[in-house]
Design a protein around this motif. Structure first.
Motif, PDB file in Angstrom:
ATOM      1  N   ALA A  40      74.050  55.605  48.270  1.00 23.99           N
ATOM      2  CA  ALA A  40      74.812  56.589  48.245  1.00 23.99           C
ATOM      3  C   ALA A  40      76.061  56.392  47.645  1.00 23.99           C
ATOM      4  CB  ALA A  40      75.251  57.054  49.533  1.00 23.99           C
ATOM      5  N   HIS A  41      76.921  57.264  46.934  1.00 29.11           N
ATOM      6  CA  HIS A  41      78.198  57.266  46.413  1.00 29.11           C
ATOM      7  C   HIS A  41      79.242  57.871  46.897  1.00 29.11           C
ATOM      8  CE1 HIS A  41      76.241  54.462  43.233  1.00 29.11           C
ATOM      9  NE2 HIS A  41      75.437  55.685  43.041  1.00 29.11           N
ATOM     10  N   PHE A  42      80.440  57.447  47.113  1.00 30.58           N
ATOM     11  CA  PHE A  42      81.377  58.114  47.536  1.00 30.58           C
ATOM     12  C   PHE A  42      83.116  57.671  47.091  1.00 30.58           C
ATOM     13  CE2 PHE A  42      84.643  58.932  51.149  1.00 30.58           C
ATOM     14  CZ  PHE A  42      84.527  60.115  51.466  1.00 30.58           C
ATOM     15  N   THR A  43      83.715  58.566  46.747  1.00 31.35           N
ATOM     16  CA  THR A  43      85.168  58.403  46.355  1.00 31.35           C
ATOM     17  C   THR A  43      86.354  58.817  47.432  1.00 31.35           C
ATOM     18  OG1 THR A  43      84.438  58.523  44.025  1.00 31.35           O
ATOM     19  CG2 THR A  43      86.851  58.518  44.350  1.00 31.35           C
ATOM     20  N   PRO A  44      86.959  58.070  48.224  1.00 32.08           N
ATOM     21  CA  PRO A  44      87.686  58.206  49.138  1.00 32.08           C
ATOM     22  C   PRO A  44      89.005  59.070  48.651  1.00 32.08           C
ATOM     23  CG  PRO A  44      87.424  55.877  48.988  1.00 32.08           C
ATOM     24  CD  PRO A  44      86.795  56.442  47.897  1.00 32.08           C
ATOM     25  N   LYS A  45      89.241  60.172  49.505  1.00 32.37           N
ATOM     26  CA  LYS A  45      90.475  60.644  49.163  1.00 32.37           C
ATOM     27  C   LYS A  45      91.549  60.160  49.728  1.00 32.37           C
ATOM     28  CE  LYS A  45      88.056  64.921  48.536  1.00 32.37           C
ATOM     29  NZ  LYS A  45      88.133  66.532  48.846  1.00 32.37           N
ATOM     30  N   PRO A  46      92.878  60.287  49.446  1.00 37.51           N
ATOM     31  CA  PRO A  46      94.256  59.592  49.626  1.00 37.51           C
ATOM     32  C   PRO A  46      94.450  59.619  51.082  1.00 37.51           C
ATOM     33  CG  PRO A  46      94.497  60.713  47.572  1.00 37.51           C
ATOM     34  CD  PRO A  46      93.297  61.107  48.314  1.00 37.51           C
ATOM     35  N   GLN A  47      94.030  60.563  51.753  1.00 37.08           N
ATOM     36  CA  GLN A  47      94.365  61.240  53.366  1.00 37.08           C
ATOM     37  C   GLN A  47      93.474  59.792  54.140  1.00 37.08           C
ATOM     38  OE1 GLN A  47      92.975  63.317  51.534  1.00 37.08           O
ATOM     39  NE2 GLN A  47      91.558  64.580  52.797  1.00 37.08           N
ATOM     40  N   TYR A  48      92.795  59.243  53.586  1.00 39.11           N
ATOM     41  CA  TYR A  48      91.720  58.387  54.315  1.00 39.11           C
ATOM     42  C   TYR A  48      92.238  56.846  54.070  1.00 39.11           C
ATOM     43  CZ  TYR A  48      89.014  62.385  54.863  1.00 39.11           C
ATOM     44  OH  TYR A  48      88.546  63.700  54.938  1.00 39.11           O
ATOM     45  N   THR A  49      93.411  56.638  53.896  1.00 38.13           N
ATOM     46  CA  THR A  49      94.051  55.477  53.874  1.00 38.13           C
ATOM     47  C   THR A  49      94.306  54.714  55.003  1.00 38.13           C
ATOM     48  OG1 THR A  49      95.820  54.154  52.628  1.00 38.13           O
ATOM     49  CG2 THR A  49      96.321  56.026  53.758  1.00 38.13           C
ATOM     50  N   GLY A  50      94.200  53.405  54.950  1.00 36.16           N
ATOM     51  CA  GLY A  50      94.437  52.600  56.006  1.00 36.16           C
ATOM     52  C   GLY A  50      95.576  52.031  56.324  1.00 36.16           C
ATOM     53  N   LEU A  56      91.120  51.926  52.006  1.00 36.94           N
ATOM     54  CA  LEU A  56      90.529  52.925  52.820  1.00 36.94           C
ATOM     55  C   LEU A  56      90.445  52.361  54.418  1.00 36.94           C
ATOM     56  CD1 LEU A  56      88.440  55.275  53.136  1.00 36.94           C
ATOM     57  CD2 LEU A  56      86.599  53.829  52.762  1.00 36.94           C
ATOM     58  N   TYR A  57      90.556  53.318  54.925  1.00 36.52           N
ATOM     59  CA  TYR A  57      90.852  53.032  56.602  1.00 36.52           C
ATOM     60  C   TYR A  57      89.569  52.474  57.178  1.00 36.52           C
ATOM     61  CZ  TYR A  57      90.232  54.960  61.507  1.00 36.52           C
ATOM     62  OH  TYR A  57      89.883  55.122  62.849  1.00 36.52           O
ATOM     63  N   PRO A 106      89.231  44.214  51.531  1.00 36.36           N
ATOM     64  CA  PRO A 106      89.858  45.408  51.936  1.00 36.36           C
ATOM     65  C   PRO A 106      89.155  46.379  51.020  1.00 36.36           C
ATOM     66  CG  PRO A 106      91.618  43.872  51.900  1.00 36.36           C
ATOM     67  CD  PRO A 106      90.337  43.242  51.656  1.00 36.36           C
ATOM     68  N   THR A 107      88.920  47.476  51.361  1.00 35.74           N
ATOM     69  CA  THR A 107      88.281  48.743  50.424  1.00 35.74           C
ATOM     70  C   THR A 107      89.157  49.529  49.489  1.00 35.74           C
ATOM     71  OG1 THR A 107      86.323  48.484  51.946  1.00 35.74           O
ATOM     72  CG2 THR A 107      86.379  50.257  50.338  1.00 35.74           C
ATOM     73  N   PRO A 108      89.278  49.567  48.336  1.00 37.03           N
ATOM     74  CA  PRO A 108      89.905  50.191  47.646  1.00 37.03           C
ATOM     75  C   PRO A 108      89.919  51.797  47.597  1.00 37.03           C
ATOM     76  CG  PRO A 108      88.563  49.176  46.265  1.00 37.03           C
ATOM     77  CD  PRO A 108      88.361  48.584  47.501  1.00 37.03           C
ATOM     78  N   MET A 109      91.002  52.486  47.441  1.00 40.15           N
ATOM     79  CA  MET A 109      90.936  53.883  47.418  1.00 40.15           C
ATOM     80  C   MET A 109      90.477  54.332  46.015  1.00 40.15           C
ATOM     81  SD  MET A 109      91.662  54.793  50.508  1.00 40.15           S
ATOM     82  CE  MET A 109      91.842  56.513  50.384  1.00 40.15           C
ATOM     83  N   ASP A 110      90.792  53.839  45.013  1.00 39.82           N
ATOM     84  CA  ASP A 110      90.852  54.583  43.544  1.00 39.82           C
ATOM     85  C   ASP A 110      89.600  54.293  42.674  1.00 39.82           C
ATOM     86  OD1 ASP A 110      91.233  51.808  43.249  1.00 39.82           O
ATOM     87  OD2 ASP A 110      92.942  51.919  41.948  1.00 39.82           O
ATOM     88  N   VAL A 111      88.451  53.934  43.608  1.00 38.41           N
ATOM     89  CA  VAL A 111      87.171  53.633  42.732  1.00 38.41           C
ATOM     90  C   VAL A 111      85.911  54.274  43.559  1.00 38.41           C
ATOM     91  CG1 VAL A 111      87.840  51.645  41.793  1.00 38.41           C
ATOM     92  CG2 VAL A 111      86.787  51.374  43.966  1.00 38.41           C
ATOM     93  N   GLU A 112      85.009  54.781  42.805  1.00 34.94           N
ATOM     94  CA  GLU A 112      83.902  54.996  43.479  1.00 34.94           C
ATOM     95  C   GLU A 112      83.124  53.832  44.272  1.00 34.94           C
ATOM     96  OE1 GLU A 112      80.305  58.077  41.933  1.00 34.94           O
ATOM     97  OE2 GLU A 112      80.005  55.959  41.348  1.00 34.94           O
TER      98      GLU A 112
END
Length: 151
Positions: A40-50, A56-57, A106-112
């Protein structure tokens, strides 16, 4: 075109926030068979920051692993008695009995992100799945799931 595992869930079980097609506010995660694995692939949106800016949170990481893991379990168990998944396949929904997550980086926000699943074992309704979540070549989390088929 390959069908997503979650699109084979009965309508009555398609409301999950993470992967339910019927949840208009959800993420709509889609998991697919890829040989003997699932992806599966997912690109997190900014509101899910930790807690660490730009990352990513941790609860979202667990949620992605959870949704992909139960889809993987459902597909692996279905394939135990069938040759492949088709758009007319009726797979049994699985739920999480146990999810052990190991946060590696830590899981970055800006990548798939890529979430992968591999079958460990099947015993009756119980399916064990090994899961990983990566950002490019960077392994961010791994988990072992025990999922159980629901009646």
């Amino acid at each position: 075109m390959q069908i997503a595992i979650q699109d084979l869930y009965p309508e009555s079980h398609s409301h999950c926030f993470g992967c339910g097609r019927s949840n208009q506010d959800g993420w709509h995660l889609k998991s697919y068979l890829a040989g003997d694995k699932t992806l599966a692939h997912f690109t997190p949106k900014p509101q899910y920051t930790g807690g660490v800016p730009g990352h990513l949170y941790g609860g979202a990481v667990a949620s992605l692993l959870d949704c992909h893991g139960t889809a993987s379990a459902a597909a692996f168990r279905y394939l135990q008695n069938h040759s492949d998944l088709t758009d007319s396949s009726k797979i049994q929904r699985h739920i999480t009995a146990q999810l052990n997550v190991k946060y590696i980086a830590p899981t970055p926000m800006d990548v798939e992100l890529t979430i992968a699943g591999e079958l460990i074992s099947i015993e009756g309704r119980k399916v064990k799945v090994l899961l990983t979540l990566s950002a490019g070549d960077k392994l961010c989390a791994e988990a072992e799931m025990l999922a159980v088929g629901v009646d």
